[in-house]
Design an enzyme around this catalytic site. Structure first.
Site, PDB file in Angstrom:
ATOM      1  N   PHE A 125       0.817  -1.462  -0.210  1.00  0.00           N
ATOM      2  CA  PHE A 125      -0.330   0.187  -0.055  1.00  0.00           C
ATOM      3  C   PHE A 125       0.908   1.276   0.450  1.00  0.00           C
ATOM      4  O   PHE A 125       1.791   0.949   0.780  1.00  0.00           O
ATOM      5  CB  PHE A 125      -0.688   0.147   1.183  1.00  0.00           C
ATOM      6  CG  PHE A 125      -2.336   0.748   1.009  1.00  0.00           C
ATOM      7  CD1 PHE A 125      -3.066   0.771   0.805  1.00  0.00           C
ATOM      8  CD2 PHE A 125      -1.935   1.868   2.117  1.00  0.00           C
ATOM      9  CE1 PHE A 125      -4.303   1.633   1.079  1.00  0.00           C
ATOM     10  CE2 PHE A 125      -3.046   2.922   2.509  1.00  0.00           C
ATOM     11  CZ  PHE A 125      -4.040   2.843   1.498  1.00  0.00           C
ATOM     12  N   ASP A 164       1.149  -5.474   8.226  1.00  0.00           N
ATOM     13  CA  ASP A 164      -0.322  -4.817   7.729  1.00  0.00           C
ATOM     14  C   ASP A 164      -1.233  -5.807   7.917  1.00  0.00           C
ATOM     15  O   ASP A 164      -1.766  -5.923   6.517  1.00  0.00           O
ATOM     16  CB  ASP A 164      -0.192  -3.883   6.768  1.00  0.00           C
ATOM     17  CG  ASP A 164      -1.327  -2.767   6.338  1.00  0.00           C
ATOM     18  OD1 ASP A 164      -2.436  -1.916   6.677  1.00  0.00           O
ATOM     19  OD2 ASP A 164      -1.048  -1.156   6.248  1.00  0.00           O
ATOM     20  N   TYR A 223     -11.565   1.407  10.041  1.00  0.00           N
ATOM     21  CA  TYR A 223     -13.281   1.691   8.809  1.00  0.00           C
ATOM     22  C   TYR A 223     -13.374   0.453   7.995  1.00  0.00           C
ATOM     23  O   TYR A 223     -14.243   1.463   7.428  1.00  0.00           O
ATOM     24  CB  TYR A 223     -13.045   2.789   8.814  1.00  0.00           C
ATOM     25  CG  TYR A 223     -11.584   3.192   8.224  1.00  0.00           C
ATOM     26  CD1 TYR A 223     -11.063   3.266   6.707  1.00  0.00           C
ATOM     27  CD2 TYR A 223     -10.252   3.693   8.950  1.00  0.00           C
ATOM     28  CE1 TYR A 223      -9.850   3.123   6.320  1.00  0.00           C
ATOM     29  CE2 TYR A 223      -9.167   3.921   8.429  1.00  0.00           C
ATOM     30  CZ  TYR A 223      -9.055   4.215   7.099  1.00  0.00           C
ATOM     31  OH  TYR A 223      -7.925   3.879   6.339  1.00  0.00           O
ATOM     32  N   LYS A 224     -12.716  -0.294   7.938  1.00  0.00           N
ATOM     33  CA  LYS A 224     -12.827  -1.195   6.432  1.00  0.00           C
ATOM     34  C   LYS A 224     -13.771  -1.869   7.591  1.00  0.00           C
ATOM     35  O   LYS A 224     -14.539  -2.036   7.412  1.00  0.00           O
ATOM     36  CB  LYS A 224     -11.619  -1.781   6.182  1.00  0.00           C
ATOM     37  CG  LYS A 224     -10.562  -0.204   5.426  1.00  0.00           C
ATOM     38  CD  LYS A 224      -9.457  -0.941   4.565  1.00  0.00           C
ATOM     39  CE  LYS A 224      -8.713   0.630   3.882  1.00  0.00           C
ATOM     40  NZ  LYS A 224      -7.524   0.050   4.394  1.00  0.00           N
ATOM     41  N   ARG A 255     -12.311  -3.017  -8.148  1.00  0.00           N
ATOM     42  CA  ARG A 255     -11.867  -3.760  -6.771  1.00  0.00           C
ATOM     43  C   ARG A 255     -13.481  -4.422  -5.975  1.00  0.00           C
ATOM     44  O   ARG A 255     -14.137  -3.042  -6.050  1.00  0.00           O
ATOM     45  CB  ARG A 255     -11.315  -2.938  -6.129  1.00  0.00           C
ATOM     46  CG  ARG A 255     -10.270  -3.604  -4.537  1.00  0.00           C
ATOM     47  CD  ARG A 255      -9.058  -3.091  -4.605  1.00  0.00           C
ATOM     48  NE  ARG A 255      -9.652  -1.876  -3.753  1.00  0.00           N
ATOM     49  CZ  ARG A 255      -9.641  -1.039  -2.878  1.00  0.00           C
ATOM     50  NH1 ARG A 255      -7.841  -2.011  -1.638  1.00  0.00           N
ATOM     51  NH2 ARG A 255      -9.812   0.174  -2.156  1.00  0.00           N
TER      52      ARG A 255
HETATM   53  C1  PLP Z   1      -6.581   1.578   3.798  1.00  0.00           C
HETATM   54  C2  PLP Z   1      -5.080   1.279   4.106  1.00  0.00           C
HETATM   55  C3  PLP Z   1      -4.359   2.228   4.904  1.00  0.00           C
HETATM   56  C4  PLP Z   1      -4.748   3.694   5.547  1.00  0.00           C
HETATM   57  O1  PLP Z   1      -3.560   4.021   6.319  1.00  0.00           O
HETATM   58  P1  PLP Z   1      -4.645   5.498   6.837  1.00  0.00           P
HETATM   59  O2  PLP Z   1      -3.202   6.068   7.919  1.00  0.00           O
HETATM   60  O3  PLP Z   1      -6.089   5.107   7.274  1.00  0.00           O
HETATM   61  O4  PLP Z   1      -4.840   6.345   5.809  1.00  0.00           O
HETATM   62  C5  PLP Z   1      -2.688   2.013   5.106  1.00  0.00           C
HETATM   63  N1  PLP Z   1      -2.348   0.519   4.744  1.00  0.00           N
HETATM   64  C6  PLP Z   1      -3.299  -0.480   4.019  1.00  0.00           C
HETATM   65  C7  PLP Z   1      -2.967  -1.660   3.653  1.00  0.00           C
HETATM   66  C8  PLP Z   1      -4.582   0.038   3.670  1.00  0.00           C
HETATM   67  O5  PLP Z   1      -5.611  -0.690   2.978  1.00  0.00           O
END
Ligand code: PLP
Length: 417
Positions: A138, A215, A240-241, A389
């Site tokens: 990411f 992660d 939040y996911k 997706r």
């Molecule tokens: C959604 C996501 C993030 C998001 O990070 P934020 O700091 O909440 O914006 C980080 N890493 C991964 C792998 C994600 O899917």
């Protein structure tokens, strides 16, 4: 590209979706999610990016404002608010992560927590000067590590990962050596949905004496996790996911017990200090996982996710995963049948045990198609260069909803000319 299910004739997809919904042991829980006032959503296929709210959360948030905030005012801090990051962290650990108490905490964004944990991890491996990350991780993970490498004079060693798959042991092994301090990987790849073999990869990292930081943003609450059993060192993830904590809900971080005593994170704020209300000179980290905290906890941001934890606790992660595997196998089979002839391909591993809860389909027309889908109330998301997706949030998504979404993709693709 189909999952485990036997091939079915096209005309039966509607019946098949109805039968799967009727047989779904979790179906009753869909009514616990709130729909908007004009209910214009035909298929919500982005619960992997922002989960739907639970009905209970609307009540919990209003009640908190009226009774706790308005009623208790500053007294609330001593009456439980200050302990929420650890309490909610322990619940996430127990219900979703396979983590014993005292190792998980809630606070900051995933980006900031990743920085704090990764930076602390490299300090735990003095004399080692490489951090390993994959090219399709990411973006925030890659950027944060670039920053840490610059700050600490470390070298980033990139593992080339395939955007249709993800990092496997054979990809990681050549990047590891006695110079490796830390390896940062996503458990479920945000783009392809590839589910990494976390236990095997963690063992490889440990074989060279390095630490691993997982992660879990796309796997927490969709895939069962066993952080303690897998001997994971550190982890972060979003709430939040699939944890339905709401836009901007804080992240969680996990630090294994065995590292806590030595663990020093770089944002030395007052609430991560031993005895914060002494306001004393000099920073001394609090005992245990509390030292991961920096400032005032995001109390409002931790409300909604507690309702999702209640639901997940009731249902159990194995049932969530079982539904998830059925949903994605169904979506893959329909996509192959309806969209395959139009040139759409599956950019997600075909085997259900090698993928998380989302699927990515590829076609050069998807960038232009996505806003037209949204206009019809069909809401997946687009990921460059040509991926559509489909986030199939197991507790809130029905088979009929998946079918309606794919029917819209099929119709709009046919209608492009
Ligand atoms: C959604 C996501 C993030 C998001 O990070 P934020 O700091 O909440 O914006 C980080 N890493 C991964 C792998 C994600 O899917």
């Amino acid at each position: 590209m189909i999952g485990q299910r036997a091939p079915l004739v096209t005309s039966s997809w509607t019946d098949r979706a109805a039968a799967l919904d009727a047989a779904d042991p979790l179906r009753a829980h869909r009514d616990r999610f709130l729909t908007g006032p004009d209910d214009d959503v035909v298929a919500y296929l982005d619960g992997n990016s922002l989960g739907r709210p639970l009905v209970a959360s609307a009540g919990r948030i209003e009640d908190f404002v009226r009774t706790q905030w308005a009623g208790r005012l500053i007294r609330g801090w001593d009456e439980g608010w200050l302990d929420l990051p650890l309490e909610v962290g322990d619940r996430i650990g127990r219900i979703c992560l396979g983590a014993a108490a005292g190792q998980t905490v809630v606070g900051d964004s995933t980006t900031v927590l990743l920085y704090k944990l990764a930076r602390a991890a490299v300090e735990l491996r003095p004399g080692r000067d490489e951090v390993v990350v994959d090219t399709d991780n990411f973006p925030t993970d890659r950027y944060v590590l670039e920053g840490i490498a610059a700050e600490r004079g470390l070298t980033l060693r990139w593992v080339e990962s395939d955007r249709h798959s993800g990092v496997e042991p054979a990809d990681l092994a050549p990047a590891l050596s006695e110079r490796t301090a830390l390896v940062v990987l996503s458990h479920v790849a945000y783009r392809s949905g590839h589910l990494a073999p976390a236990a095997a990869l963690t063992r490889l990292v440990h074989d060279v004496g390095a630490l691993v930081l997982w992660d879990l943003s796309h796997s927490v609450a969709s895939v069962p996790l066993e952080l303690d059993a897998w001997d994971v060192d550190l982890a972060v993830g979003c709430t939040y996911k699939y944890l339905n904590g709401g836009p901007g809900a804080p992240a969680f971080g996990y630090v294994a017990h065995r590292h806590l005593e030595e663990f020093r994170q770089p944002v030395q704020g007052w609430l991560g200090r031993a005895d914060p209300f002494e306001m004393a000179a000099g920073y001394q980290p609090a005992a245990g996982i509390r030292r991961v905290l920096s400032g005032t906890p995001p109390v409002l941001g931790m409300l909604a996710l507690q309702d999702m934890l209640d639901l997940l606790e009731e249902v159990g992660m194995p049932a969530v995963r079982a539904k998830s595997v059925e949903l994605s196998a169904f979506a893959a089979a329909v996509a192959e049948d309806w969209l395959g002839p139009a040139g759409v391909t599956l950019a997600t591993p075909a085997e259900p045990d090698r993928r998380g809860a989302h699927l990515t389909l590829e076609h050069p027309g998807f960038r232009a198609l996505t806003p037209r889908l949204w206009a019809r109330g069909v809401i997946p998301d687009f990921r460059s260069p040509q991926g559509l997706r489909l986030g199939l949030s197991p507790l809130s998504t029905s088979f009929a909803e998946v079918l309606a979404g794919l029917a819209a993709v099929r119709d709009l693709l046919a209608d492009r000319t």
